[in-house]
Design a protein around this motif. Sequence first.
Motif, PDB file in Angstrom:
ATOM      1  N   CYS A 227       0.869  -1.180   0.000  1.00 29.90           N
ATOM      2  CA  CYS A 227       0.000   0.000   0.000  1.00 29.90           C
ATOM      3  C   CYS A 227       0.903   1.226   0.000  1.00 29.90           C
ATOM      4  N   ASP A 228       1.033   1.860  -1.154  1.00 31.42           N
ATOM      5  CA  ASP A 228       2.009   2.941  -1.335  1.00 31.42           C
ATOM      6  C   ASP A 228       1.360   4.320  -1.342  1.00 31.42           C
ATOM      7  N   PHE A 229       2.096   5.275  -0.795  1.00 32.33           N
ATOM      8  CA  PHE A 229       1.731   6.688  -0.831  1.00 32.33           C
ATOM      9  C   PHE A 229       2.974   7.470  -1.216  1.00 32.33           C
ATOM     10  N   ASP A 230       2.856   8.340  -2.230  1.00 29.08           N
ATOM     11  CA  ASP A 230       4.012   9.105  -2.702  1.00 29.08           C
ATOM     12  C   ASP A 230       3.593  10.523  -3.083  1.00 29.08           C
ATOM     13  N   ILE A 231       4.521  11.448  -2.873  1.00 27.51           N
ATOM     14  CA  ILE A 231       4.336  12.838  -3.297  1.00 27.51           C
ATOM     15  C   ILE A 231       5.477  13.164  -4.262  1.00 27.51           C
ATOM     16  N   ALA A 232       5.136  13.456  -5.513  1.00 24.58           N
ATOM     17  CA  ALA A 232       6.128  13.781  -6.529  1.00 24.58           C
ATOM     18  C   ALA A 232       5.936  15.221  -6.982  1.00 24.58           C
ATOM     19  N   GLY A 233       7.043  15.939  -7.164  1.00 26.39           N
ATOM     20  CA  GLY A 233       6.977  17.335  -7.595  1.00 26.39           C
ATOM     21  C   GLY A 233       7.996  18.177  -6.857  1.00 26.39           C
ATOM     22  N   ILE A 234       8.148  19.405  -7.309  1.00 25.57           N
ATOM     23  CA  ILE A 234       9.110  20.322  -6.697  1.00 25.57           C
ATOM     24  C   ILE A 234       8.411  21.101  -5.582  1.00 25.57           C
ATOM     25  N   TYR A 235       8.813  20.837  -4.347  1.00 17.77           N
ATOM     26  CA  TYR A 235       8.243  21.509  -3.172  1.00 17.77           C
ATOM     27  C   TYR A 235       9.381  21.986  -2.273  1.00 17.77           C
ATOM     28  N   ASP A 236       9.033  22.717  -1.231  1.00 21.09           N
ATOM     29  CA  ASP A 236      10.045  23.181  -0.296  1.00 21.09           C
ATOM     30  C   ASP A 236      10.569  22.014   0.551  1.00 21.09           C
ATOM     31  N   SER A 237      11.806  22.163   0.999  1.00 19.26           N
ATOM     32  CA  SER A 237      12.514  21.087   1.681  1.00 19.26           C
ATOM     33  C   SER A 237      11.772  20.576   2.912  1.00 19.26           C
ATOM     34  N   MET A 238      11.669  19.256   3.001  1.00 21.59           N
ATOM     35  CA  MET A 238      11.179  18.498   4.147  1.00 21.59           C
ATOM     36  C   MET A 238       9.678  18.633   4.413  1.00 21.59           C
ATOM     37  N   ILE A 239       8.956  19.433   3.652  1.00 21.72           N
ATOM     38  CA  ILE A 239       7.506  19.527   3.876  1.00 21.72           C
ATOM     39  C   ILE A 239       6.799  18.260   3.401  1.00 21.72           C
ATOM     40  N   PRO A 240       7.026  17.775   2.167  1.00 22.08           N
ATOM     41  CA  PRO A 240       6.407  16.492   1.783  1.00 22.08           C
ATOM     42  C   PRO A 240       6.908  15.329   2.644  1.00 22.08           C
ATOM     43  N   ASP A 241       8.193  15.339   3.006  1.00 23.63           N
ATOM     44  CA  ASP A 241       8.767  14.256   3.806  1.00 23.63           C
ATOM     45  C   ASP A 241       8.069  14.158   5.166  1.00 23.63           C
ATOM     46  N   SER A 242       7.841  15.311   5.783  1.00 22.48           N
ATOM     47  CA  SER A 242       7.199  15.305   7.102  1.00 22.48           C
ATOM     48  C   SER A 242       5.751  14.830   7.007  1.00 22.48           C
ATOM     49  N   GLU A 243       5.049  15.162   5.917  1.00 20.85           N
ATOM     50  CA  GLU A 243       3.674  14.683   5.771  1.00 20.85           C
ATOM     51  C   GLU A 243       3.645  13.168   5.601  1.00 20.85           C
ATOM     52  N   CYS A 244       4.591  12.630   4.842  1.00 20.12           N
ATOM     53  CA  CYS A 244       4.652  11.172   4.676  1.00 20.12           C
ATOM     54  C   CYS A 244       4.860  10.467   6.013  1.00 20.12           C
ATOM     55  N   LEU A 245       5.769  10.981   6.822  1.00 20.63           N
ATOM     56  CA  LEU A 245       6.006  10.376   8.131  1.00 20.63           C
ATOM     57  C   LEU A 245       4.798  10.517   9.044  1.00 20.63           C
ATOM     58  N   ALA A 246       4.149  11.682   9.021  1.00 24.56           N
ATOM     59  CA  ALA A 246       2.955  11.882   9.842  1.00 24.56           C
ATOM     60  C   ALA A 246       1.839  10.939   9.414  1.00 24.56           C
ATOM     61  N   LEU A 247       1.689  10.738   8.100  1.00 25.70           N
ATOM     62  CA  LEU A 247       0.653   9.836   7.591  1.00 25.70           C
ATOM     63  C   LEU A 247       0.955   8.388   7.966  1.00 25.70           C
ATOM     64  N   MET A 248       2.214   7.985   7.907  1.00 28.22           N
ATOM     65  CA  MET A 248       2.576   6.620   8.300  1.00 28.22           C
ATOM     66  C   MET A 248       2.200   6.364   9.757  1.00 28.22           C
ATOM     67  N   VAL A 249       2.533   7.316  10.629  1.00 34.06           N
ATOM     68  CA  VAL A 249       2.185   7.173  12.043  1.00 34.06           C
ATOM     69  C   VAL A 249       0.670   7.145  12.218  1.00 34.06           C
ATOM     70  N   GLU A 250      -0.046   7.988  11.473  1.00 33.35           N
ATOM     71  CA  GLU A 250      -1.506   8.031  11.557  1.00 33.35           C
ATOM     72  C   GLU A 250      -2.122   6.685  11.199  1.00 33.35           C
ATOM     73  N   ILE A 251      -1.645   6.066  10.114  1.00 35.86           N
ATOM     74  CA  ILE A 251      -2.193   4.779   9.672  1.00 35.86           C
ATOM     75  C   ILE A 251      -1.937   3.689  10.699  1.00 35.86           C
ATOM     76  N   LEU A 252      -0.702   3.570  11.167  1.00 35.51           N
ATOM     77  CA  LEU A 252      -0.368   2.519  12.130  1.00 35.51           C
ATOM     78  C   LEU A 252      -1.110   2.714  13.445  1.00 35.51           C
ATOM     79  N   THR A 253      -1.377   3.949  13.804  1.00 40.96           N
ATOM     80  CA  THR A 253      -2.147   4.221  15.022  1.00 40.96           C
ATOM     81  C   THR A 253      -3.600   3.810  14.844  1.00 40.96           C
ATOM     82  N   ARG A 254      -4.191   4.150  13.703  1.00 42.46           N
ATOM     83  CA  ARG A 254      -5.596   3.802  13.452  1.00 42.46           C
ATOM     84  C   ARG A 254      -5.790   2.293  13.301  1.00 42.46           C
ATOM     85  N   LEU A 255      -4.753   1.587  12.873  1.00 43.30           N
ATOM     86  CA  LEU A 255      -4.842   0.129  12.768  1.00 43.30           C
ATOM     87  C   LEU A 255      -4.692  -0.550  14.127  1.00 43.30           C
TER      88      LEU A 255
END
Length: 545
Positions: A227-255
């Motif tokens: 089950c993959d989630f990805d953000i592709a594109g030119i964005y400011d540093s570490m903003i997409p990375d932090s959302e990915c980590l927050a979403l991973m924690v959110e999913i594992l918590t809800r499970l």
Amino acid sequence: MSDQVTQPTTEATAQPTTAATTTTETTTPTTTTATTTETTTATTTETTTATTTETTTTPTTTAVTTTQPQSKPQSKPQPQPKNATPKNPSAKKSNDSKPKKDKNAWKNLKTAKGTRDSSPEQMAVREKVFKIITDCFKRHGAVTIDTPAFELKETLTGKYGEDSKLIYDLDDQGGEICSLRYDLTVPLARFIAMNRIKQIKRYHIARVYRRDNPVMTKGRFREFYQCDFDIAGIYDSMIPDSECLALMVEILTRLQMGAFEVKLNHRFLLDGIFEICGVPEDKFRTICSAVDKLDKLPWAEVRKEMVEQKGLAPESADKIEKFVCLKGRPIELREQILSSGMCAGSKKAQTALEELGLLFEYLSAYQVLDQIVLDLSLARGLDYYTGLIYEAVMTEGSEVGSIAAGGRYDGLVGIFGGEDIPAVGFSIGIERILTIMEQRSREQVRACETEVFVVSIDKGLVRQRMEICRDLWANDIKAEMLAKKDPKIQAQLNYANTIKTPWVIVFGATEIEQGTVQLKNMILSQQETINRVDLVGILKQRLQK
């Protein structure tokens, strides 16, 4: 009447063609002796002529012989014995000629190594997990795509480092050499490059295939879902990375997975450490794959692999040890590394530490920093990672390994040509999560979602049962009936209990005359009489629809 047969033998020269005989019969009123001559060409050079003379006082039949050329020789028919039954090639074989079925053959059936079937109960859990994960993906604005289960081999080659040996190659089926997909990340990069996509936030749930050594009890399969989630594109540093980590924690918590942590590192930090320790640049990736085994092997065995198999100098390996043993709370460990100056000699390491400082600030805003651990032994052996890397593991009561992992891969899309689109993402290891849930589950899972079961107690009421089911289905109520014309009442109730349906509708001829039905709550064992016209409305209220 007597028959006299004379069989003289006449030698003749073999002819290149065979003569076929056609006989035309004519009848005269006088007595005649009819002579019929048959000429047959044998397989040798001899021709045999048989003459039959028949004398009778009855009307005479005269045989007129006409010879027609044939293109192929005809074989001589075999004589049939008297009273012989002609063979019928289309006749069915007797029962004795049929192969007997082995009633125990099912005991030898199995799935291929590294695969498994899923029972209805297991599928019910799987669908529930998929829904939780999908809802989380959509909550963050992701769209979904799909890609083929196999790709051109050249698409997958050179993207996975030493893990490339785990790729399933397919036979040539018409000029294209293909392989089953190893993950969903490389197909996404190909999809972005091929469709000239500039920005996308996507999720993808599908099977992938790895020719690994399976360990079913630890959730390691050769065919499994990601089950993959990805953000592709030119964005400011570490903003997409932090959302990915927050979403991973959110999913594992809800499970409700229990206690877990997300180990985190940076490829630039690893490369900087290798530089400081004297590792040649052309050995960075191969030494990185050795470091990645520290979660399974002790340092002594990893060091042995570095030195003896990968040709690293022993003194360089010893220097690496003091770095990869560092693990702790993100902000505190980062400050310790900076203050010690242990990475001051590498520009790459300094860049990584700056990015990590910004990342930890964003993760604090998302309130997930407590689940994050900075672990310098985390390497993630895949070649396409270029920055942040991370993986989630259970911290108690499980030995299934990582249950989610990901990182940044800024150069992967550009490999396929065109503009280089930076990207970051992660994958949830659904099979390992399900393995943990199955090991912990003590309650029986209800596989069937039927809400109402329709029961008739008299004969000839199948149409009325169908009409009730039709009304319930039309109002989004999950209903079912037994597929029998006149089923016994006990058989119907037994089935309703088997599927654990919460409501049962019971009626007979009397209820039809009165325009009513009996509605029974199977959980509370309460039954009431209601009007047939009010049935749907009452059920929707009870089911909170």
